[in-house]
Design a protein around this motif. Structure first.
Motif, PDB file in Angstrom:
ATOM      1  N   ARG A   1      84.727  85.991 -21.644  1.00 54.14           N
ATOM      2  CA  ARG A   1      84.724  84.607 -22.134  1.00 54.14           C
ATOM      3  C   ARG A   1      83.419  83.907 -21.752  1.00 54.14           C
ATOM      4  NH1 ARG A   1      90.638  82.552 -23.169  1.00 54.14           N
ATOM      5  NH2 ARG A   1      89.507  80.780 -23.990  1.00 54.14           N
TER       6      ARG A   1
ATOM      7  N   PHE B   1      80.899  85.130 -24.206  1.00 58.94           N
ATOM      8  CA  PHE B   1      81.076  84.407 -25.474  1.00 58.94           C
ATOM      9  C   PHE B   1      80.375  83.044 -25.400  1.00 58.94           C
ATOM     10  CE2 PHE B   1      83.187  81.309 -28.149  1.00 58.94           C
ATOM     11  CZ  PHE B   1      83.410  81.987 -29.347  1.00 58.94           C
TER      12      PHE B   1
ATOM     13  N   GLU C   1      72.890  78.668 -30.504  1.00 56.32           N
ATOM     14  CA  GLU C   1      72.661  77.292 -30.964  1.00 56.32           C
ATOM     15  C   GLU C   1      71.277  76.792 -30.531  1.00 56.32           C
ATOM     16  OE1 GLU C   1      74.599  75.701 -33.006  1.00 56.32           O
ATOM     17  OE2 GLU C   1      76.281  77.082 -32.967  1.00 56.32           O
TER      18      GLU C   1
ATOM     19  N   TYR D   1      79.286  75.008 -22.701  1.00 53.25           N
ATOM     20  CA  TYR D   1      79.386  76.390 -22.214  1.00 53.25           C
ATOM     21  C   TYR D   1      78.441  76.707 -21.051  1.00 53.25           C
ATOM     22  CZ  TYR D   1      82.490  77.769 -26.024  1.00 53.25           C
ATOM     23  OH  TYR D   1      83.565  77.892 -26.866  1.00 53.25           O
TER      24      TYR D   1
ATOM     25  N   ILE E   1      77.223  84.377 -38.168  1.00 49.39           N
ATOM     26  CA  ILE E   1      76.040  83.841 -37.481  1.00 49.39           C
ATOM     27  C   ILE E   1      74.844  83.711 -38.433  1.00 49.39           C
ATOM     28  CG2 ILE E   1      74.425  84.159 -35.561  1.00 49.39           C
ATOM     29  CD1 ILE E   1      76.431  86.102 -34.325  1.00 49.39           C
ATOM     30  N   ASP E   2      74.557  84.806 -39.128  1.00 48.13           N
ATOM     31  CA  ASP E   2      73.335  84.889 -39.928  1.00 48.13           C
ATOM     32  C   ASP E   2      73.266  83.762 -40.972  1.00 48.13           C
ATOM     33  OD1 ASP E   2      71.023  86.700 -40.940  1.00 48.13           O
ATOM     34  OD2 ASP E   2      72.204  86.221 -42.722  1.00 48.13           O
TER      35      ASP E   2
ATOM     36  N   GLU F   1      85.299  87.106 -34.635  1.00 46.70           N
ATOM     37  CA  GLU F   1      85.067  87.164 -33.186  1.00 46.70           C
ATOM     38  C   GLU F   1      84.060  86.115 -32.712  1.00 46.70           C
ATOM     39  OE1 GLU F   1      83.745  91.132 -32.443  1.00 46.70           O
ATOM     40  OE2 GLU F   1      85.648  92.022 -33.065  1.00 46.70           O
ATOM     41  N   PHE F   2      83.244  85.636 -33.644  1.00 48.89           N
ATOM     42  CA  PHE F   2      82.216  84.656 -33.259  1.00 48.89           C
ATOM     43  C   PHE F   2      81.826  83.851 -34.495  1.00 48.89           C
ATOM     44  CE2 PHE F   2      78.021  83.015 -32.380  1.00 48.89           C
ATOM     45  CZ  PHE F   2      78.082  82.679 -31.028  1.00 48.89           C
ATOM     46  N   LEU F   3      81.601  82.558 -34.298  1.00 49.18           N
ATOM     47  CA  LEU F   3      81.040  81.766 -35.396  1.00 49.18           C
ATOM     48  C   LEU F   3      80.179  80.659 -34.808  1.00 49.18           C
ATOM     49  CD1 LEU F   3      83.818  79.603 -37.151  1.00 49.18           C
ATOM     50  CD2 LEU F   3      83.648  80.032 -34.740  1.00 49.18           C
ATOM     51  N   SER F   4      79.099  80.325 -35.501  1.00 46.12           N
ATOM     52  CA  SER F   4      78.162  79.323 -34.992  1.00 46.12           C
ATOM     53  C   SER F   4      78.507  77.953 -35.572  1.00 46.12           C
ATOM     54  CB  SER F   4      76.739  79.706 -35.386  1.00 46.12           C
ATOM     55  OG  SER F   4      76.592  79.568 -36.780  1.00 46.12           O
ATOM     56  N   SER F   5      77.807  76.927 -35.083  1.00 46.54           N
ATOM     57  CA  SER F   5      78.077  75.573 -35.580  1.00 46.54           C
ATOM     58  C   SER F   5      77.704  75.447 -37.057  1.00 46.54           C
ATOM     59  CB  SER F   5      77.347  74.523 -34.749  1.00 46.54           C
ATOM     60  OG  SER F   5      75.961  74.588 -34.964  1.00 46.54           O
TER      61      SER F   5
ATOM     62  N   PRO G   1      91.757  82.995 -29.084  1.00 42.30           N
ATOM     63  CA  PRO G   1      91.672  81.887 -28.123  1.00 42.30           C
ATOM     64  C   PRO G   1      90.258  81.339 -27.957  1.00 42.30           C
ATOM     65  CG  PRO G   1      93.009  83.666 -27.218  1.00 42.30           C
ATOM     66  CD  PRO G   1      92.442  84.169 -28.513  1.00 42.30           C
ATOM     67  N   GLU G   2      89.248  82.220 -27.905  1.00 41.77           N
ATOM     68  CA  GLU G   2      87.885  81.715 -27.687  1.00 41.77           C
ATOM     69  C   GLU G   2      87.359  80.979 -28.922  1.00 41.77           C
ATOM     70  OE1 GLU G   2      88.981  84.771 -27.473  1.00 41.77           O
ATOM     71  OE2 GLU G   2      87.495  86.293 -27.988  1.00 41.77           O
ATOM     72  N   ILE G   3      87.830  81.373 -30.122  1.00 48.49           N
ATOM     73  CA  ILE G   3      87.415  80.661 -31.338  1.00 48.49           C
ATOM     74  C   ILE G   3      88.130  79.306 -31.402  1.00 48.49           C
ATOM     75  CG2 ILE G   3      87.444  80.707 -33.878  1.00 48.49           C
ATOM     76  CD1 ILE G   3      85.471  82.701 -32.776  1.00 48.49           C
TER      77      ILE G   3
ATOM     78  N   GLU H   1      89.016  77.573 -28.946  1.00 47.72           N
ATOM     79  CA  GLU H   1      88.358  76.716 -27.953  1.00 47.72           C
ATOM     80  C   GLU H   1      87.130  76.000 -28.549  1.00 47.72           C
ATOM     81  OE1 GLU H   1      86.926  78.731 -24.455  1.00 47.72           O
ATOM     82  OE2 GLU H   1      86.780  76.865 -23.332  1.00 47.72           O
ATOM     83  N   VAL H   2      86.417  76.693 -29.435  1.00 48.11           N
ATOM     84  CA  VAL H   2      85.250  76.069 -30.089  1.00 48.11           C
ATOM     85  C   VAL H   2      85.709  74.847 -30.900  1.00 48.11           C
ATOM     86  CG1 VAL H   2      83.403  76.405 -31.794  1.00 48.11           C
ATOM     87  CG2 VAL H   2      83.977  78.252 -30.193  1.00 48.11           C
TER      88      VAL H   2
END
Lengths: 138, 121
Positions: A39, A42, A50, A118, B30-31, B62-66, B93-95, B97-98
């Motif tokens: 975590r 991440f 960012e 983060y 991301i890209d 699993e991951f995404l940016s702003s 859960p981690e997504i 949280e974003v």
């Protein structure tokens, strides 16, 4: 390298968002090798992604004649990231809070907030084009 | 039939009409070029294919940016303008949280799974 750091990577990357990928991959691989919690990895990924996009898009405005200097360093307890772009800089205090009710549905302004959330410490120096972020392991 | 490179779309029957179930094909969003393409494909569902009700399943993400969040905000506006509904589900859960950090959990209707997302749609 200062003796408190056990690993570091320094690179100058062109002002293209794709150029950030290689350095992020190397950093994440290092954190995993040092057995950082997934975590936390991440969160570091989010903050560095960012920050680099901000430096490339908002700092250098994707100008191919400009580059971004990136220095990442780790110790058993900490990660330090320094990102310097060649842009005009900005005042982080002037960035409005994207979670205020009138801005919640506006599609911008969340990168800085995620970086602060983060990382343990986030500071823009110089004219606002030099970023230092520190993450202390939990 | 539109060609999608960043998403997979299934049409479901909801209690109040047709629902487009969208799954993301990228594990990491991301890209910049991919995010642009993702936005174009999502917006086309509403603007060209006239889908009113959307469920976005984040199971594979699993991951995404702003920048990806920004596309979702723009999509939400388009869905609301078309008087439709949009729900998100299956966020790790981690997504999730974003979305909490950015308070976008207050803007979007987030459900635990597809069944809950489909209920009442």
């Amino acid at each position: 390298m200062h003796p408190c750091w056990t690993w570091q990577l320094e690179q100058r990357i062109p002002s293209r968002t794709q150029a950030a990928e290689q350095i992020i991959d190397a950093l994440l691989a290092q954190l995993e090798a040092e057995k950082w919690d997934s975590r936390e990895v991440f969160g570091v990924h989010m903050a560095v992604e960012e920050a680099l996009v901000n430096a490339i898009k908002h700092g250098n405005k994707e100008d191919p004649s400009k580059s971004v200097r990136v220095l990442v360093q780790t110790s058993p307890r900490q990660l330090r990231v320094e990102i310097v772009d060649e842009g005009a800089g900005f005042s982080p205090d002037q960035v409005p809070d994207p979670t205020s009710p009138d801005l919640l549905n506006k599609p911008h302004g969340r990168g800085l907030m995620l970086m602060h959330s983060y990382m343990s410490h986030v500071q823009y120096k110089g004219r606002g084009n030099e970023l230092v972020m520190v993450k202390t392991r939990g | 039939m539109a060609v999608h490179r960043r998403i997979e779309v299934m049409n479901l029957s909801g209690s109040a009409g047709e629902v487009a179930l969208v799954r993301f094909l990228d594990r990491k969003i991301i890209d910049a070029a991919n995010i642009q393409e993702l936005g174009d494909e999502l917006f086309a569902l509403v603007e060209k294919e006239k889908k009113q009700n959307l469920i976005l399943n984040f199971n594979s993400v699993e991951f995404l940016s702003s920048a990806a969040l920004n596309k979702l905000i723009m999509l939400d506006k388009k869905v609301k303008a078309a008087k439709g509904k949009m729900r998100l589900c299956n966020l790790r859960p981690e997504i999730y949280e974003v979305f909490v950090i950015t308070r976008l959990n207050q803007l979007f209707d987030i459900k635990p799974n597809e069944n809950d997302a489909l209920a009442g749609m």
